[in-house]
Design a protein around this motif. Sequence first.
Motif, PDB file in Angstrom:
ATOM      1  N   ASN A 174      -7.270   6.511 -10.561  1.00 19.40           N
ATOM      2  CA  ASN A 174      -7.406   5.095 -10.208  1.00 19.40           C
ATOM      3  C   ASN A 174      -6.197   4.322 -10.684  1.00 19.40           C
ATOM      4  OD1 ASN A 174      -9.917   5.000  -8.861  1.00 19.40           O
ATOM      5  ND2 ASN A 174     -10.887   5.427 -10.829  1.00 19.40           N
ATOM      6  N   TYR A 175      -5.437   3.831  -9.739  1.00 22.00           N
ATOM      7  CA  TYR A 175      -4.257   3.059 -10.098  1.00 22.00           C
ATOM      8  C   TYR A 175      -4.596   1.574 -10.160  1.00 22.00           C
ATOM      9  CZ  TYR A 175      -1.530   7.277  -9.256  1.00 22.00           C
ATOM     10  OH  TYR A 175      -1.020   8.543  -9.320  1.00 22.00           O
ATOM     11  N   ASP A 176      -4.047   0.897 -11.181  1.00 22.10           N
ATOM     12  CA  ASP A 176      -4.180  -0.560 -11.258  1.00 22.10           C
ATOM     13  C   ASP A 176      -3.115  -1.228 -10.410  1.00 22.10           C
ATOM     14  OD1 ASP A 176      -6.235  -0.730 -13.418  1.00 22.10           O
ATOM     15  OD2 ASP A 176      -4.671   0.392 -14.486  1.00 22.10           O
ATOM     16  N   VAL A 177      -1.944  -0.549 -10.329  1.00 20.13           N
ATOM     17  CA  VAL A 177      -0.802  -1.164  -9.648  1.00 20.13           C
ATOM     18  C   VAL A 177      -0.062  -0.133  -8.813  1.00 20.13           C
ATOM     19  CG1 VAL A 177       1.406  -2.364  -9.970  1.00 20.13           C
ATOM     20  CG2 VAL A 177      -0.471  -2.800 -11.572  1.00 20.13           C
ATOM     21  N   LEU A 178       0.270  -0.526  -7.585  1.00 21.40           N
ATOM     22  CA  LEU A 178       1.246   0.219  -6.782  1.00 21.40           C
ATOM     23  C   LEU A 178       2.522  -0.608  -6.836  1.00 21.40           C
ATOM     24  CD1 LEU A 178       2.244   2.290  -4.645  1.00 21.40           C
ATOM     25  CD2 LEU A 178       1.239   0.806  -2.885  1.00 21.40           C
ATOM     26  N   HIS A 179       3.603  -0.010  -7.330  1.00 26.69           N
ATOM     27  CA  HIS A 179       4.850  -0.759  -7.517  1.00 26.69           C
ATOM     28  C   HIS A 179       5.926  -0.167  -6.604  1.00 26.69           C
ATOM     29  CE1 HIS A 179       7.726  -2.785 -10.641  1.00 26.69           C
ATOM     30  NE2 HIS A 179       8.142  -2.923  -9.405  1.00 26.69           N
ATOM     31  N   CYS A 180       6.241  -0.914  -5.530  1.00 24.13           N
ATOM     32  CA  CYS A 180       7.177  -0.425  -4.509  1.00 24.13           C
ATOM     33  C   CYS A 180       8.551  -1.065  -4.674  1.00 24.13           C
ATOM     34  CB  CYS A 180       6.651  -0.750  -3.119  1.00 24.13           C
ATOM     35  SG  CYS A 180       5.104   0.094  -2.743  1.00 24.13           S
ATOM     36  N   HIS A 181       9.591  -0.356  -4.184  1.00 23.10           N
ATOM     37  CA  HIS A 181      10.969  -0.802  -4.398  1.00 23.10           C
ATOM     38  C   HIS A 181      11.798  -0.756  -3.118  1.00 23.10           C
ATOM     39  CE1 HIS A 181      10.472  -0.542  -8.832  1.00 23.10           C
ATOM     40  NE2 HIS A 181       9.535   0.313  -8.469  1.00 23.10           N
ATOM     41  N   ASP A 182      12.445  -1.860  -2.821  1.00 25.24           N
ATOM     42  CA  ASP A 182      13.392  -1.968  -1.703  1.00 25.24           C
ATOM     43  C   ASP A 182      12.770  -1.683  -0.329  1.00 25.24           C
ATOM     44  OD1 ASP A 182      15.556  -3.136  -2.858  1.00 25.24           O
ATOM     45  OD2 ASP A 182      16.791  -1.343  -3.003  1.00 25.24           O
ATOM     46  N   TRP A 183      13.580  -1.816   0.725  1.00 26.18           N
ATOM     47  CA  TRP A 183      13.006  -1.812   2.079  1.00 26.18           C
ATOM     48  C   TRP A 183      12.329  -0.498   2.436  1.00 26.18           C
ATOM     49  CZ3 TRP A 183      13.720   1.392   6.209  1.00 26.18           C
ATOM     50  CH2 TRP A 183      14.851   2.219   6.212  1.00 26.18           C
ATOM     51  N   GLN A 184      12.802   0.600   1.849  1.00 26.62           N
ATOM     52  CA  GLN A 184      12.265   1.910   2.239  1.00 26.62           C
ATOM     53  C   GLN A 184      10.778   2.045   1.940  1.00 26.62           C
ATOM     54  OE1 GLN A 184      14.990   1.420   0.384  1.00 26.62           O
ATOM     55  NE2 GLN A 184      16.716   2.526   1.268  1.00 26.62           N
ATOM     56  N   THR A 185      10.270   1.279   0.988  1.00 22.37           N
ATOM     57  CA  THR A 185       8.829   1.317   0.722  1.00 22.37           C
ATOM     58  C   THR A 185       8.179  -0.028   1.044  1.00 22.37           C
ATOM     59  OG1 THR A 185       9.258   0.807  -1.601  1.00 22.37           O
ATOM     60  CG2 THR A 185       8.957   3.121  -1.052  1.00 22.37           C
ATOM     61  N   GLY A 186       8.905  -0.873   1.785  1.00 22.76           N
ATOM     62  CA  GLY A 186       8.361  -2.167   2.182  1.00 22.76           C
ATOM     63  C   GLY A 186       7.103  -2.008   3.032  1.00 22.76           C
ATOM     64  N   ALA A 187       7.117  -1.025   3.939  1.00 25.12           N
ATOM     65  CA  ALA A 187       5.939  -0.819   4.791  1.00 25.12           C
ATOM     66  C   ALA A 187       4.734  -0.401   3.961  1.00 25.12           C
ATOM     67  CB  ALA A 187       6.246   0.230   5.868  1.00 25.12           C
ATOM     68  N   ALA A 188       4.961   0.309   2.855  1.00 29.49           N
ATOM     69  CA  ALA A 188       3.836   0.715   1.991  1.00 29.49           C
ATOM     70  C   ALA A 188       3.166  -0.517   1.379  1.00 29.49           C
ATOM     71  CB  ALA A 188       4.313   1.674   0.899  1.00 29.49           C
ATOM     72  N   VAL A 189       3.960  -1.528   1.068  1.00 32.39           N
ATOM     73  CA  VAL A 189       3.402  -2.773   0.536  1.00 32.39           C
ATOM     74  C   VAL A 189       2.480  -3.400   1.578  1.00 32.39           C
ATOM     75  CG1 VAL A 189       3.930  -5.119  -0.256  1.00 32.39           C
ATOM     76  CG2 VAL A 189       5.407  -3.203  -0.947  1.00 32.39           C
ATOM     77  N   ALA A 190       2.982  -3.487   2.805  1.00 34.86           N
ATOM     78  CA  ALA A 190       2.212  -4.132   3.869  1.00 34.86           C
ATOM     79  C   ALA A 190       0.957  -3.328   4.215  1.00 34.86           C
ATOM     80  CB  ALA A 190       3.092  -4.312   5.102  1.00 34.86           C
ATOM     81  N   ILE A 191       1.137  -2.031   4.433  1.00 27.31           N
ATOM     82  CA  ILE A 191      -0.011  -1.198   4.812  1.00 27.31           C
ATOM     83  C   ILE A 191      -1.032  -1.176   3.665  1.00 27.31           C
ATOM     84  CG2 ILE A 191      -0.757   1.126   5.516  1.00 27.31           C
ATOM     85  CD1 ILE A 191       2.269   1.511   6.450  1.00 27.31           C
ATOM     86  N   GLY A 192      -0.519  -1.048   2.436  1.00 27.22           N
ATOM     87  CA  GLY A 192      -1.405  -1.014   1.265  1.00 27.22           C
ATOM     88  C   GLY A 192      -2.169  -2.310   1.091  1.00 27.22           C
ATOM     89  N   SER A 193      -1.515  -3.411   1.412  1.00 19.98           N
ATOM     90  CA  SER A 193      -2.182  -4.696   1.230  1.00 19.98           C
ATOM     91  C   SER A 193      -3.239  -4.929   2.306  1.00 19.98           C
ATOM     92  CB  SER A 193      -1.114  -5.805   1.212  1.00 19.98           C
ATOM     93  OG  SER A 193      -1.505  -6.907   1.953  1.00 19.98           O
TER      94      SER A 193
END
Length: 466
Positions: free
Chosen positions: A127-146
Amino acid sequence: MKHVLFAASECTPFIKSGGLADVIGSLPQALVKEGAEVSVILPLYKEIIHSEYRREMEEVMIYNTPVGWRNQYTRILKYTDRKVTYYFVDNEYYFNRDGLYGYIDDGERFVYFSNAIIEFMYRIDENYDVLHCHDWQTGAAVAIGSIKRPQPGMKIVYTIHNIQYQGWMEPSAFSDMFNFGMEHFAGFEWQGMLNMMKAAIHHADVITTVSETYAEEILTPFFGEGLETVLEYRRHDLHGIINGLDMTEYNPLRDDALDYRYRSSCKTKLKNKMALQSALGLEVDEAIPMYGIVTRLVSQKGLDLITHVMHEFLMEDVQLVVLGSGDQQYEDYFRSLFQNFPGKVHATIGFSESYARKIYASSDFFIMPSLFEPCGLGQLIAIRYLTVPIVRETGGLKDTVVPYNEFNHVGNGFSFEKYNAHELLDAMRYSRSIYQDKAHMDALIHNMMQSDYSWAKSAERYMSLY
Ligand code: GLC
């Protein structure tokens, strides 16, 4: 205890193209010291497949990752360091290629990677409390994850290391590569295109960048690269946290790359300089100040200022040692300097970590007049190796280099304000005159030794943000 998953496209010691890799390689360790539990997820590039690390990885799961209409094979490999767990996303079609970036389908490769991260979070027994993404290459992960929230209660932090690279794609990529309805299109769209950095800024719970000054600068049109208005409506969720330096990794007392290791002894540092002078065919004389440049040869790094005035500066009794690769025009410039100033200038077009460290250790001054600099690592390494940085007051350079004041002996470097080649020339000439005076140089060395750029303080700030 906070449980954090870092997602990024590079990480030392596995794979590196720039300062991002150093941060992903060292910040997790610093967070562990603050009591967090940290894992890192990365693509399994060809270079890693052929590295010593590959043999020690174990397979943890295999699944399919949707990328629009595609269903792509994904295998997760795990490598455990004493403190941090690394997960590698194995898909040969996307990542078994030379280098990291520069392919026509980079957009699809990193949308795949982002989707694979979110699918991983559904499946992993943590169980993660935080997903911490960096720069554009993981930008989509922020959006999809949210949008999907694969783990309830998990928050998403997004860190901008360089807003110049945004991950633009054709608008048709939205239906081609994402599995969302049109109601989500606006969150990914910017100026008629898809933009992964915009998508991340829009969707993240919190946004950070790598210095306080850069956090202010990117709200303005010049530094914001077109995203300043997007950032403006998130400005209360935007924080600047300066990067630290991995003090174990960069330590002149333990650095195997150096001919002579040292902590505070300028005499020993000078031995390195003379060894390098002789190895490079420069005039061997400890009294001649040596200026070092180690950088990607791109305009961000202030190369246009350097190419404008370096000839003039080289009329003085100084030496210049250059290491870097990048844009043709700058590579050609340094090649021609090398030819035209025999015994004074040496330039190597390319990159070698151990040679870079020799330059940091041997030079008296380190030149870094960036046009913009989110944080910058070179000036921190220089200070750690007791090499006086000469920088332009922008981003992290402004936040880490304190200009020397010859009246009260405060400061650990030289700086200038305007993006103007003659201001750089003046700063270099001033450093050259200060070099003649032992009391000033002693003060500078003393102040560099007192400077603390370790991760501790910044890791604490991330912890309170989490
Ligand atoms: C990028 C920035 C650099 C920063 C690094 C790590 O490479 O250009 O300034 O130090 O990311 O955050």
